[in-house]
Scaffold this motif. Structure first.
Motif, PDB file in Angstrom:
ATOM      1  N   PHE A 215       0.841  -1.191   0.000  1.00 29.56           N
ATOM      2  CA  PHE A 215       0.000   0.000   0.000  1.00 29.56           C
ATOM      3  C   PHE A 215       0.878   1.243   0.000  1.00 29.56           C
ATOM      4  O   PHE A 215       1.965   1.246   0.589  1.00 29.56           O
ATOM      5  N   THR A 216       0.361   2.316  -0.610  1.00 24.79           N
ATOM      6  CA  THR A 216       1.065   3.593  -0.621  1.00 24.79           C
ATOM      7  C   THR A 216       0.087   4.716  -0.304  1.00 24.79           C
ATOM      8  O   THR A 216      -0.943   4.843  -0.977  1.00 24.79           O
ATOM      9  N   ILE A 217       0.426   5.510   0.692  1.00 24.40           N
ATOM     10  CA  ILE A 217      -0.373   6.674   1.038  1.00 24.40           C
ATOM     11  C   ILE A 217       0.240   7.898   0.369  1.00 24.40           C
ATOM     12  O   ILE A 217       1.467   8.028   0.289  1.00 24.40           O
ATOM     13  N   SER A 218      -0.614   8.758  -0.153  1.00 22.61           N
ATOM     14  CA  SER A 218      -0.121   9.980  -0.785  1.00 22.61           C
ATOM     15  C   SER A 218      -1.179  11.060  -0.637  1.00 22.61           C
ATOM     16  O   SER A 218      -2.322  10.792  -0.267  1.00 22.61           O
ATOM     17  N   GLN A 219      -0.767  12.275  -0.962  1.00 18.64           N
ATOM     18  CA  GLN A 219      -1.677  13.396  -0.777  1.00 18.64           C
ATOM     19  C   GLN A 219      -1.469  14.417  -1.888  1.00 18.64           C
ATOM     20  O   GLN A 219      -0.340  14.710  -2.251  1.00 18.64           O
ATOM     21  N   ASP A 220      -2.557  14.910  -2.428  1.00 16.98           N
ATOM     22  CA  ASP A 220      -2.525  15.980  -3.419  1.00 16.98           C
ATOM     23  C   ASP A 220      -3.073  17.229  -2.739  1.00 16.98           C
ATOM     24  O   ASP A 220      -4.278  17.346  -2.536  1.00 16.98           O
ATOM     25  N   ASN A 221      -2.188  18.136  -2.358  1.00 15.61           N
ATOM     26  CA  ASN A 221      -2.624  19.313  -1.616  1.00 15.61           C
ATOM     27  C   ASN A 221      -3.461  20.262  -2.476  1.00 15.61           C
ATOM     28  O   ASN A 221      -4.322  20.973  -1.964  1.00 15.61           O
ATOM     29  N   VAL A 222      -3.217  20.266  -3.779  1.00 15.01           N
ATOM     30  CA  VAL A 222      -4.000  21.119  -4.671  1.00 15.01           C
ATOM     31  C   VAL A 222      -5.455  20.663  -4.683  1.00 15.01           C
ATOM     32  O   VAL A 222      -6.379  21.459  -4.628  1.00 15.01           O
ATOM     33  N   LYS A 223      -5.635  19.346  -4.747  1.00 16.32           N
ATOM     34  CA  LYS A 223      -6.987  18.792  -4.782  1.00 16.32           C
ATOM     35  C   LYS A 223      -7.536  18.514  -3.380  1.00 16.32           C
ATOM     36  O   LYS A 223      -8.676  18.066  -3.245  1.00 16.32           O
ATOM     37  N   SER A 224      -6.715  18.750  -2.337  1.00 12.68           N
ATOM     38  CA  SER A 224      -7.130  18.458  -0.958  1.00 12.68           C
ATOM     39  C   SER A 224      -7.636  17.025  -0.843  1.00 12.68           C
ATOM     40  O   SER A 224      -8.711  16.767  -0.267  1.00 12.68           O
ATOM     41  N   THR A 225      -6.882  16.121  -1.415  1.00 11.72           N
ATOM     42  CA  THR A 225      -7.300  14.723  -1.447  1.00 11.72           C
ATOM     43  C   THR A 225      -6.180  13.820  -0.953  1.00 11.72           C
ATOM     44  O   THR A 225      -5.017  13.976  -1.337  1.00 11.72           O
ATOM     45  N   LEU A 226      -6.562  12.888  -0.092  1.00  2.21           N
ATOM     46  CA  LEU A 226      -5.666  11.854   0.409  1.00  2.21           C
ATOM     47  C   LEU A 226      -5.959  10.573  -0.360  1.00  2.21           C
ATOM     48  O   LEU A 226      -7.131  10.258  -0.611  1.00  2.21           O
ATOM     49  N   TYR A 227      -4.908   9.843  -0.712  1.00  3.04           N
ATOM     50  CA  TYR A 227      -5.083   8.608  -1.469  1.00  3.04           C
ATOM     51  C   TYR A 227      -4.480   7.418  -0.722  1.00  3.04           C
ATOM     52  O   TYR A 227      -3.567   7.569   0.089  1.00  3.04           O
ATOM     53  N   LEU A 228      -4.988   6.243  -1.044  1.00  7.64           N
ATOM     54  CA  LEU A 228      -4.377   4.996  -0.605  1.00  7.64           C
ATOM     55  C   LEU A 228      -4.368   4.059  -1.801  1.00  7.64           C
ATOM     56  O   LEU A 228      -5.417   3.563  -2.212  1.00  7.64           O
ATOM     57  N   GLN A 229      -3.187   3.866  -2.377  1.00  7.50           N
ATOM     58  CA  GLN A 229      -3.024   2.926  -3.471  1.00  7.50           C
ATOM     59  C   GLN A 229      -2.777   1.549  -2.869  1.00  7.50           C
ATOM     60  O   GLN A 229      -1.826   1.368  -2.110  1.00  7.50           O
ATOM     61  N   MET A 230      -3.633   0.610  -3.208  1.00  5.88           N
ATOM     62  CA  MET A 230      -3.542  -0.733  -2.639  1.00  5.88           C
ATOM     63  C   MET A 230      -3.263  -1.729  -3.752  1.00  5.88           C
ATOM     64  O   MET A 230      -4.083  -1.891  -4.665  1.00  5.88           O
ATOM     65  N   ASN A 231      -2.121  -2.368  -3.698  1.00 11.38           N
ATOM     66  CA  ASN A 231      -1.715  -3.366  -4.695  1.00 11.38           C
ATOM     67  C   ASN A 231      -1.601  -4.744  -4.049  1.00 11.38           C
ATOM     68  O   ASN A 231      -1.533  -4.861  -2.823  1.00 11.38           O
ATOM     69  N   SER A 232      -1.575  -5.750  -4.882  1.00 12.92           N
ATOM     70  CA  SER A 232      -1.437  -7.142  -4.404  1.00 12.92           C
ATOM     71  C   SER A 232      -2.416  -7.434  -3.273  1.00 12.92           C
ATOM     72  O   SER A 232      -2.040  -7.959  -2.225  1.00 12.92           O
TER      73      SER A 232
END
Length: 127
Positions: free
Chosen positions: A67-84
């Motif tokens: 899993f990878t957590i990331s954030q786009d401050n321009v879009k004010s959005t937090l993400y969680l990329q979940m693989n495998s």
């Protein structure tokens, strides 16, 4: 009032991928620790990933390297990329925000410090 709205949960087969999103509104500042938690049926809620304001990330052992957590401050959005993805990843996933540490995160997932929570988005992984 900070509001968090998650999306992206779905049903997938083991080995697949999903990306969860959490749109954040009502920020007073950018000094938050942002995190993803999950709760499987019949189990307590657990921390999955967290990101400090300056970018430092922490992952649980169960999801590290998948899993990878990331954030786009321009879009004010937090993400969680979940693989495998694995069947044991099946749970409702919540994003949360903690403003009590000026943007730093506790070393371990301190659920009690997170004052703001989303409504959750369900993820089902079938074998």
């Amino acid at each position: 009032q900070v509001q968090l709205v998650e999306s992206g949960g779905d049903s997938v087969q083991a080995g697949g991928s999903l990306r969860l999103s959490c749109v954040v509104s009502g920020y007073r500042s950018r000094s938050y620790c942002m995190a993803w938690f999950r709760q499987a049926p019949g189990k307590p809620r657990e921390g999955v990933a967290q990101m400090a304001n300056h970018g430092t990330t922490t992952y649980s052992h169960a999801v590290k390297d998948r899993f990878t957590i990331s954030q786009d401050n321009v879009k004010s959005t937090l993400y969680l990329q979940m693989n495998s993805l694995k069947p044991e990843d099946t749970a409702t996933y919540y994003c949360a925000a903690d403003s009590s540490r000026g943007g730093f995160c506790a070393p371990a997932f301190d659920q009690g410090a997170f004052a703001y929570w989303g409504q959750g988005t369900p993820v089902t992984v079938s074998s």
